[in-house]
Design a protein around this motif. Structure first.
Motif, mmCIF file in Angstrom:
data_model
loop_
_atom_site.group_PDB
_atom_site.id
_atom_site.type_symbol
_atom_site.label_atom_id
_atom_site.label_comp_id
_atom_site.label_asym_id
_atom_site.label_seq_id
_atom_site.Cartn_x
_atom_site.Cartn_y
_atom_site.Cartn_z
ATOM 1 N N UNK A 47 0.834 -1.210 0.000
ATOM 2 C CA UNK A 47 0.000 0.000 0.000
ATOM 3 C C UNK A 47 0.864 1.255 0.000
ATOM 4 N N UNK A 48 1.974 1.210 0.758
ATOM 5 C CA UNK A 48 2.879 2.368 0.792
ATOM 6 C C UNK A 48 3.455 2.665 -0.587
ATOM 7 N N UNK A 49 3.860 1.609 -1.297
ATOM 8 C CA UNK A 49 4.429 1.812 -2.637
ATOM 9 C C UNK A 49 3.351 2.216 -3.638
ATOM 10 N N UNK A 50 2.143 1.715 -3.440
ATOM 11 C CA UNK A 50 1.048 2.152 -4.311
ATOM 12 C C UNK A 50 0.804 3.647 -4.112
ATOM 13 N N UNK A 51 0.878 4.096 -2.861
ATOM 14 C CA UNK A 51 0.700 5.528 -2.587
ATOM 15 C C UNK A 51 1.774 6.346 -3.298
ATOM 16 N N UNK A 52 3.006 5.830 -3.341
ATOM 17 C CA UNK A 52 4.078 6.513 -4.068
ATOM 18 C C UNK A 52 3.744 6.601 -5.552
ATOM 19 N N UNK A 53 3.235 5.503 -6.132
ATOM 20 C CA UNK A 53 2.858 5.507 -7.549
ATOM 21 C C UNK A 53 1.741 6.505 -7.807
ATOM 22 N N UNK A 54 0.727 6.508 -6.947
ATOM 23 C CA UNK A 54 -0.404 7.435 -7.125
ATOM 24 C C UNK A 54 0.066 8.877 -7.035
ATOM 25 N N UNK A 55 0.922 9.181 -6.053
ATOM 26 C CA UNK A 55 1.441 10.547 -5.905
ATOM 27 C C UNK A 55 2.250 10.967 -7.137
ATOM 28 N N UNK A 56 3.021 10.030 -7.674
ATOM 29 C CA UNK A 56 3.830 10.338 -8.865
ATOM 30 C C UNK A 56 2.943 10.590 -10.080
ATOM 31 N N UNK A 57 1.859 9.803 -10.200
ATOM 32 C CA UNK A 57 0.924 10.014 -11.311
ATOM 33 C C UNK A 57 0.202 11.362 -11.165
ATOM 34 N N UNK A 58 -0.128 11.717 -9.926
ATOM 35 C CA UNK A 58 -0.781 13.008 -9.692
ATOM 36 C C UNK A 58 0.150 14.162 -10.088
ATOM 37 N N UNK A 59 1.437 13.999 -9.794
ATOM 38 C CA UNK A 59 2.409 15.027 -10.182
ATOM 39 C C UNK A 59 2.515 15.126 -11.698
ATOM 40 N N UNK A 60 2.450 13.973 -12.371
ATOM 41 C CA UNK A 60 2.487 13.980 -13.832
ATOM 42 C C UNK A 60 1.262 14.679 -14.396
ATOM 43 N N UNK A 61 0.100 14.483 -13.755
ATOM 44 C CA UNK A 61 -1.111 15.185 -14.193
ATOM 45 C C UNK A 61 -0.946 16.687 -14.013
ATOM 46 N N UNK A 62 -0.406 17.077 -12.848
ATOM 47 C CA UNK A 62 -0.249 18.501 -12.548
ATOM 48 C C UNK A 62 0.696 19.183 -13.537
ATOM 49 N N UNK A 63 1.674 18.421 -14.032
ATOM 50 C CA UNK A 63 2.655 18.987 -14.962
ATOM 51 C C UNK A 63 2.208 18.869 -16.421
ATOM 52 N N UNK A 64 1.070 18.218 -16.656
ATOM 53 C CA UNK A 64 0.575 18.077 -18.012
ATOM 54 C C UNK A 64 1.107 16.870 -18.747
ATOM 55 N N UNK A 65 1.906 16.046 -18.055
ATOM 56 C CA UNK A 65 2.426 14.831 -18.690
ATOM 57 C C UNK A 65 1.329 13.788 -18.860
ATOM 58 N N UNK A 66 0.265 13.926 -18.079
ATOM 59 C CA UNK A 66 -0.928 13.089 -18.191
ATOM 60 C C UNK A 66 -2.143 13.988 -18.119
ATOM 61 N N UNK A 125 7.843 4.753 -18.976
ATOM 62 C CA UNK A 125 9.181 5.353 -19.025
ATOM 63 C C UNK A 125 9.202 6.730 -18.364
ATOM 64 N N UNK A 126 8.078 7.439 -18.407
ATOM 65 C CA UNK A 126 8.013 8.735 -17.733
ATOM 66 C C UNK A 126 7.841 8.569 -16.224
#
Length: 581
Positions: A5-24, A67-68
């Motif tokens: 769950x901790x590592x999933x939270x890291x993945x979710x946070x990273x995806x949210x950052x990608x959304x915020x930056x427009x990468x997603x 890769x991103x």
């Protein structure tokens, strides 16, 4: 602590950052993003499907997303490598310190390690055993009792509020047959010769009940017609049988919270109230059913019946709830009983039935769905048959019950711990072979022995540590220099420990306590493998002469295994052993 769950939270946070930056693109549904062990351990410690499940809604190639995402995950000190595989899976390798830290967490949290708030305090009713009160529990009931009890323990461990319930089937014709059978034993106690006709219960277990009835009423019922004694003898016999059943369950380590009497539903308006609730929803009507499968119109007599429109809630056919003579079918009190459970405010219901109740599943689910407006789920678990063997040959025992091998026969032969563990070595809906010789065998092929042996070995390590003057309480071990646990065999054990919280949640969510037994065997296997390597490589032994700091780190790993084994066995209702005899 749930590392996955901790590592999933890291993945979710990273995806949210990608959304915020427009990468997603913004607003992606991340609920299906998972972090799990890879299918092949050689591929890494964990894997995430994030790129695969987000590619289509994001309008990106999965490999481009992976890769991103990879460098963002590797920016976290826990992740040493994030490697893109195949069309876009992302395999992760974690730093040794992560796994070493798991050992410390286990010791710091104790039996709380793995406990989950997943259930969020939901009220769950688990009904199991519920055998007719006409005799001792047999070996088939044993499996249902063990499965239901372990499931209740598992749900409680994962944050549910659980009620363990037994439904006493004392409202049907079988209790009248019991009364007549006891009356025969009562006459026998008065010195009369009796004959057990077809349909009565000839088991020796009723001899004591007949004698007890004689002790209570003397010869008051001798020579009297049935209408004089039937009701009183039925109540007396049912109470005695339930005392016997409670004692059998206690021998297995099962204690119910509630015993609910079917008889209490009759003459109290409770059946009528349940049917009225269905009628208010337009689900009760008078009609004629189609001939059952295998019946032709020539050998089928259609008749009007009062029917429950169960097909509107997923059943194959509508079900009769009242016969043409105005009496209730056997289904009606079961509807009322489940209506009572719903009325008691349970958030979810679980029924554990024997294999012969498979045809009852859809109609009961339909009834609960209709009565609760779809708000209260009902899960029905079927337990398949148990076949008894001795050294591979079908096993015959003295059948005090007259027609079957009893629960008490099994428990007296091998003990409650062995009985319980072995009953959970197969999924509930798979047939189970129970070989009395093999379940007592002291070998790797016997799961209960292998797990108990691991716990006993660890206890021996702790005793030897005390003799050597090494401080080995949990607080001291948790603060040990766990970086000394660097060997691949030691890390493998720590990795298996890290799976425990995730395993608990998966098993609880799927209502599959056998997963706990499987996991414990795997954990024990990893521990025994480490122990055996220590026979060849002295540096892997748990006690390092002249080096208390290293000894404490290695003992900490062993003690963490014991903590998790103890917690897992607690869910199964099995006592961990400090030494093997």
């Amino acid at each position: 602590m749930n590392l996955f769950s901790d590592l999933r939270a890291l993945v979710i946070d990273s995806l949210a950052a990608m959304e915020a930056e427009g990468a997603l693109p913004a607003g992606l549904d991340l609920s299906n993003v998972a972090v799990e062990p890879p299918r092949d351990a050689a591929h890494g410690d964990m894997a995430t499907n994030a790129a695969m499940v987000l590619a289509k809604p994001a309008g990106r190639k999965p490999r481009d997303i992976a890769e991103a995402l990879a460098p963002r995950l590797m920016a976290d000190p826990r992740v040493t490598l994030a490697e893109v595989a195949g069309p876009g899976f992302l395999n992760l390798r974690l730093a040794p310190a992560v796994w070493q830290g798991v050992v410390g967490r286990v010791l710091a949290e104790g039996t709380g390690f793995g406990r989950s708030g997943m259930g969020q305090g939901q009220k769950v009713n688990v009904e199991y055993v519920s055998a007719n009160p006409t005799g001792p529990l047999h070996v088939g009931h044993t499996r249902g009792a063990v499965f239901g009890d372990a499931l209740a323990n598992l749900l409680a461990y994962s944050g549910h509020r659980v009620t363990r319930e037994y439904y006493i089937n004392d409202g049907g014709a079988q209790v009248d047959v019991l009364a007549r059978s006891v009356y025969l034993r009562y006459l026998e106690a008065h010195g009369q010769e009796v004959a057990f006709e077809d349909g009565t219960y000839p088991g020796d277990y009723l001899i004591e009940v007949g004698q007890a009835l004689k002790d209570k009423v003397g010869d008051a019922y001798v020579g009297q017609p049935e209408d004089v004694w039937l009701t009183e003898v039925r109540d007396f016999a049912t109470d005695r049988m339930m005392d016997l059943i409670r004692a059998d369950l206690a021998a297995l380590g099962v204690a119910m919270d509630v015993f609910f009497s079917e008889k209490s539903l009759y003459g109290t308006g409770r059946i009528e109230a349940a049917i009225e609730a269905l009628k208010a929803r337009g689900l009760i009507y008078v009609g004629v059913l189609e001939p059952p499968k295998g019946k032709t119109p020539e050998d089928w007599e259609p008749r009007e019946q009062t029917l429950f429109r169960s097909t509107e809630h997923g059943d194959d056919v509508d079900r009769p709830i009242m016969k043409s003579d105005g009496s209730w079918t056997y289904f009606a009190p079961d509807i009322a009983y489940h209506f009572d459970k719903i009325s008691r405010g349970f958030d979810a219901l679980i029924d554990v039935f024997g294999a012969d109740h498979g045809g009852y599943v859809k109609r009961m689910k339909a009834a609960v769905s209709a009565l609760s407006g779809g708000a209260v789920p009902l899960d029905i678990k079927l337990t398949q048959l148990v076949k008894l063997y001795q050294n591979g040959e079908p096993f015959k025992m003295s059948k005090r019950a007259g027609t079957f091998v009893t629960l008490r026969d099994v428990v007296d032969q091998v003990g409650p711990d062995v009985t319980r563990f072995h009953m959970l070595t197969r999924k509930n809906d798979a047939p189970l072979d129970f070989d009395f010789a093999k379940v007592l065998e002291q070998s790797k092929d016997n799961p209960v022995f292998y797990v108990q042996y691991a716990h006993a070995r660890i206890c021996s390590v702790l005793r030897k540590a005390a003799e050597a003057g090494i401080v080995a309480d949990d607080a001291t071990l948790a603060a040990a220099d766990l970086a000394k646990l660097g060997h691949e065999a030691e890390i493998a054990v720590a990795k298996k420990l890290a799976e425990w919280p995730r395993l608990v949640e998966i098993a609880a969510r799927s209502h599959e306590p056998h997963r706990v037994a499987f996991y414990l065997y795997e954990l024990a296997s990893d521990f025994h493998a480490l122990w055996n390597r220590g026979n060849e490589d002295p540096s892997l032994r748990f006690l390092q002469e002249g080096d208390p700091a290293t000894s404490q780190a290695k003992i900490a790993l062993a003690r963490a295994v014991a903590v998790v084994i103890s917690a897992g066995l607690g869910i199964l209702g099995v006592t961990p052993l400090d030494e093997m005899r």
